[in-house]
Design a protein around this motif. Structure first.
Motif, PDB file in Angstrom:
ATOM      1  N   PRO A  11      20.057  65.304  22.167  1.00 42.30           N
ATOM      2  CA  PRO A  11      18.601  65.110  22.225  1.00 42.30           C
ATOM      3  C   PRO A  11      18.152  63.988  23.158  1.00 42.30           C
ATOM      4  CG  PRO A  11      19.460  64.190  20.201  1.00 42.30           C
ATOM      5  CD  PRO A  11      20.618  64.856  20.902  1.00 42.30           C
ATOM      6  N   TRP A  12      18.958  63.651  24.125  1.00 40.40           N
ATOM      7  CA  TRP A  12      18.577  62.643  25.118  1.00 40.40           C
ATOM      8  C   TRP A  12      19.146  63.046  26.469  1.00 40.40           C
ATOM      9  CZ3 TRP A  12      21.605  61.213  20.824  1.00 40.40           C
ATOM     10  CH2 TRP A  12      22.981  61.150  21.056  1.00 40.40           C
ATOM     11  N   SER A  13      18.607  62.467  27.513  1.00 39.99           N
ATOM     12  CA  SER A  13      19.058  62.744  28.881  1.00 39.99           C
ATOM     13  C   SER A  13      19.894  61.590  29.379  1.00 39.99           C
ATOM     14  CB  SER A  13      17.855  62.907  29.810  1.00 39.99           C
ATOM     15  OG  SER A  13      17.067  63.985  29.403  1.00 39.99           O
ATOM     16  N   LEU A  45       8.304  62.056  15.037  1.00 44.77           N
ATOM     17  CA  LEU A  45       7.325  61.509  15.982  1.00 44.77           C
ATOM     18  C   LEU A  45       6.381  62.595  16.487  1.00 44.77           C
ATOM     19  CD1 LEU A  45       9.537  59.041  18.061  1.00 44.77           C
ATOM     20  CD2 LEU A  45       7.657  58.451  16.510  1.00 44.77           C
ATOM     21  N   ALA A  46       6.922  63.772  16.761  1.00 39.45           N
ATOM     22  CA  ALA A  46       6.070  64.885  17.214  1.00 39.45           C
ATOM     23  C   ALA A  46       5.038  65.218  16.149  1.00 39.45           C
ATOM     24  CB  ALA A  46       6.923  66.108  17.541  1.00 39.45           C
ATOM     25  N   ASP A  47       5.452  65.242  14.903  1.00 36.57           N
ATOM     26  CA  ASP A  47       4.526  65.508  13.803  1.00 36.57           C
ATOM     27  C   ASP A  47       3.437  64.436  13.742  1.00 36.57           C
ATOM     28  OD1 ASP A  47       3.687  66.982  11.432  1.00 36.57           O
ATOM     29  OD2 ASP A  47       4.427  65.258  10.301  1.00 36.57           O
ATOM     30  N   ASN A  48       3.836  63.175  13.910  1.00 36.87           N
ATOM     31  CA  ASN A  48       2.857  62.077  13.909  1.00 36.87           C
ATOM     32  C   ASN A  48       1.866  62.205  15.065  1.00 36.87           C
ATOM     33  OD1 ASN A  48       4.098  60.959  11.673  1.00 36.87           O
ATOM     34  ND2 ASN A  48       5.232  59.439  12.841  1.00 36.87           N
ATOM     35  N   THR A  62     -14.256  59.905  22.277  1.00 35.97           N
ATOM     36  CA  THR A  62     -12.943  59.463  22.739  1.00 35.97           C
ATOM     37  C   THR A  62     -12.982  59.193  24.234  1.00 35.97           C
ATOM     38  OG1 THR A  62     -11.830  60.701  21.005  1.00 35.97           O
ATOM     39  CG2 THR A  62     -10.510  60.089  22.902  1.00 35.97           C
ATOM     40  N   ASP A  63     -12.441  58.062  24.609  1.00 32.45           N
ATOM     41  CA  ASP A  63     -12.368  57.631  25.999  1.00 32.45           C
ATOM     42  C   ASP A  63     -11.409  58.536  26.787  1.00 32.45           C
ATOM     43  OD1 ASP A  63     -12.733  55.633  28.137  1.00 32.45           O
ATOM     44  OD2 ASP A  63     -10.628  55.159  27.744  1.00 32.45           O
ATOM     45  N   PRO A  64     -11.748  58.905  28.020  1.00 34.43           N
ATOM     46  CA  PRO A  64     -10.854  59.747  28.830  1.00 34.43           C
ATOM     47  C   PRO A  64      -9.464  59.140  29.024  1.00 34.43           C
ATOM     48  CG  PRO A  64     -13.032  59.670  29.838  1.00 34.43           C
ATOM     49  CD  PRO A  64     -13.039  58.682  28.695  1.00 34.43           C
ATOM     50  N   ASP A  65      -9.385  57.813  29.132  1.00 34.49           N
ATOM     51  CA  ASP A  65      -8.071  57.181  29.273  1.00 34.49           C
ATOM     52  C   ASP A  65      -7.219  57.381  28.022  1.00 34.49           C
ATOM     53  OD1 ASP A  65      -8.594  56.305  31.844  1.00 34.49           O
ATOM     54  OD2 ASP A  65      -9.305  54.323  31.191  1.00 34.49           O
ATOM     55  N   GLU A  66      -7.879  57.339  26.848  1.00 32.72           N
ATOM     56  CA  GLU A  66      -7.149  57.586  25.607  1.00 32.72           C
ATOM     57  C   GLU A  66      -6.669  59.033  25.540  1.00 32.72           C
ATOM     58  OE1 GLU A  66      -7.581  57.126  20.756  1.00 32.72           O
ATOM     59  OE2 GLU A  66      -9.287  56.602  22.016  1.00 32.72           O
ATOM     60  N   LEU A  67      -7.495  59.960  26.030  1.00 26.19           N
ATOM     61  CA  LEU A  67      -7.081  61.363  26.064  1.00 26.19           C
ATOM     62  C   LEU A  67      -5.891  61.580  26.989  1.00 26.19           C
ATOM     63  CD1 LEU A  67     -10.502  63.252  26.078  1.00 26.19           C
ATOM     64  CD2 LEU A  67      -8.786  63.233  24.257  1.00 26.19           C
ATOM     65  N   ARG A  68      -5.895  60.907  28.143  1.00 24.05           N
ATOM     66  CA  ARG A  68      -4.769  61.021  29.080  1.00 24.05           C
ATOM     67  C   ARG A  68      -3.497  60.460  28.451  1.00 24.05           C
ATOM     68  NH1 ARG A  68      -8.715  60.717  32.874  1.00 24.05           N
ATOM     69  NH2 ARG A  68      -8.906  58.470  32.969  1.00 24.05           N
ATOM     70  N   ALA A  69      -3.602  59.312  27.786  1.00 24.30           N
ATOM     71  CA  ALA A  69      -2.439  58.719  27.129  1.00 24.30           C
ATOM     72  C   ALA A  69      -1.923  59.632  26.020  1.00 24.30           C
ATOM     73  CB  ALA A  69      -2.792  57.338  26.568  1.00 24.30           C
ATOM     74  N   LEU A  70      -2.838  60.209  25.260  1.00 24.46           N
ATOM     75  CA  LEU A  70      -2.458  61.133  24.201  1.00 24.46           C
ATOM     76  C   LEU A  70      -1.762  62.360  24.787  1.00 24.46           C
ATOM     77  CD1 LEU A  70      -2.484  62.087  21.252  1.00 24.46           C
ATOM     78  CD2 LEU A  70      -4.777  63.014  21.686  1.00 24.46           C
ATOM     79  N   VAL A  75       3.072  65.580  25.595  1.00 27.24           N
ATOM     80  CA  VAL A  75       4.014  66.241  26.503  1.00 27.24           C
ATOM     81  C   VAL A  75       5.432  65.733  26.248  1.00 27.24           C
ATOM     82  CG1 VAL A  75       4.727  66.423  28.928  1.00 27.24           C
ATOM     83  CG2 VAL A  75       2.352  66.826  28.296  1.00 27.24           C
ATOM     84  N   GLY A  76       5.587  64.429  26.063  1.00 25.42           N
ATOM     85  CA  GLY A  76       6.903  63.881  25.756  1.00 25.42           C
ATOM     86  C   GLY A  76       7.450  64.406  24.440  1.00 25.42           C
ATOM     87  N   ALA A  77       6.590  64.471  23.428  1.00 26.11           N
ATOM     88  CA  ALA A  77       7.014  64.986  22.127  1.00 26.11           C
ATOM     89  C   ALA A  77       7.369  66.469  22.218  1.00 26.11           C
ATOM     90  CB  ALA A  77       5.920  64.760  21.090  1.00 26.11           C
ATOM     91  N   LEU A  78       6.593  67.226  22.984  1.00 22.57           N
ATOM     92  CA  LEU A  78       6.885  68.644  23.156  1.00 22.57           C
ATOM     93  C   LEU A  78       8.218  68.827  23.886  1.00 22.57           C
ATOM     94  CD1 LEU A  78       6.092  71.602  22.874  1.00 22.57           C
ATOM     95  CD2 LEU A  78       4.724  71.359  24.959  1.00 22.57           C
TER      96      LEU A  78
END
Length: 114
Positions: A11-13, A45-48, A62-70, A75-78
């Motif tokens: 589960p890691w690269s 973590l993905a569930d969280n 919601t701030d656009p920067d927060e949406l980008r971070a989310l 994407v990382g969790a997926l």
């Protein structure tokens, strides 16, 4: 889970971003248990992140920067979740068609779901 002599996708690269594999016939080895633990953490973590994302998306301010971070977190969790699913799918025993349902009646063992 039964022991296999096939390669297990971890589960890691590696440092260069390429997949890492484990060759062992011992599902209880230190590295196998570390991989199992890491997979469980990644799925948690993905569930969280999903729970957090639902809250963020419900907030119209919601701030656009927060949406980008989310989006980056999701994407990382997926990516991690897909790696776990791929690894677990590769370790499933080949399915046997049931006597009643034929090949379309595929059933996964309970161990496939963690």
């Amino acid at each position: 889970m039964t022991a296999h002599s096939e390669l297990r996708l971890l589960p890691w690269s590696g440092p260069d971003g390429k997949p890492c594999y484990l060759s062992t016939d011992n599902d209880s080895s230190h590295l196998s248990r570390l991989a199992d633990s890491t997979e469980a953490i990644q799925l948690g973590l993905a569930d969280n992140f999903v729970t957090h994302a639902l809250g963020v998306l419900d907030n119209e301010e919601t701030d656009p920067d927060e949406l980008r971070a989310l989006a980056a977190d999701l994407v990382g969790a997926l990516r991690d979740t897909l790696r776990v699913a791929t690894s677990r799918g590769q370790r499933l025993a080949p399915s046997q068609p049931s006597a009643q349902g034929g090949e379309d009646d595929l059933r996964l063992p309970a161990a496939a779901f963690g």
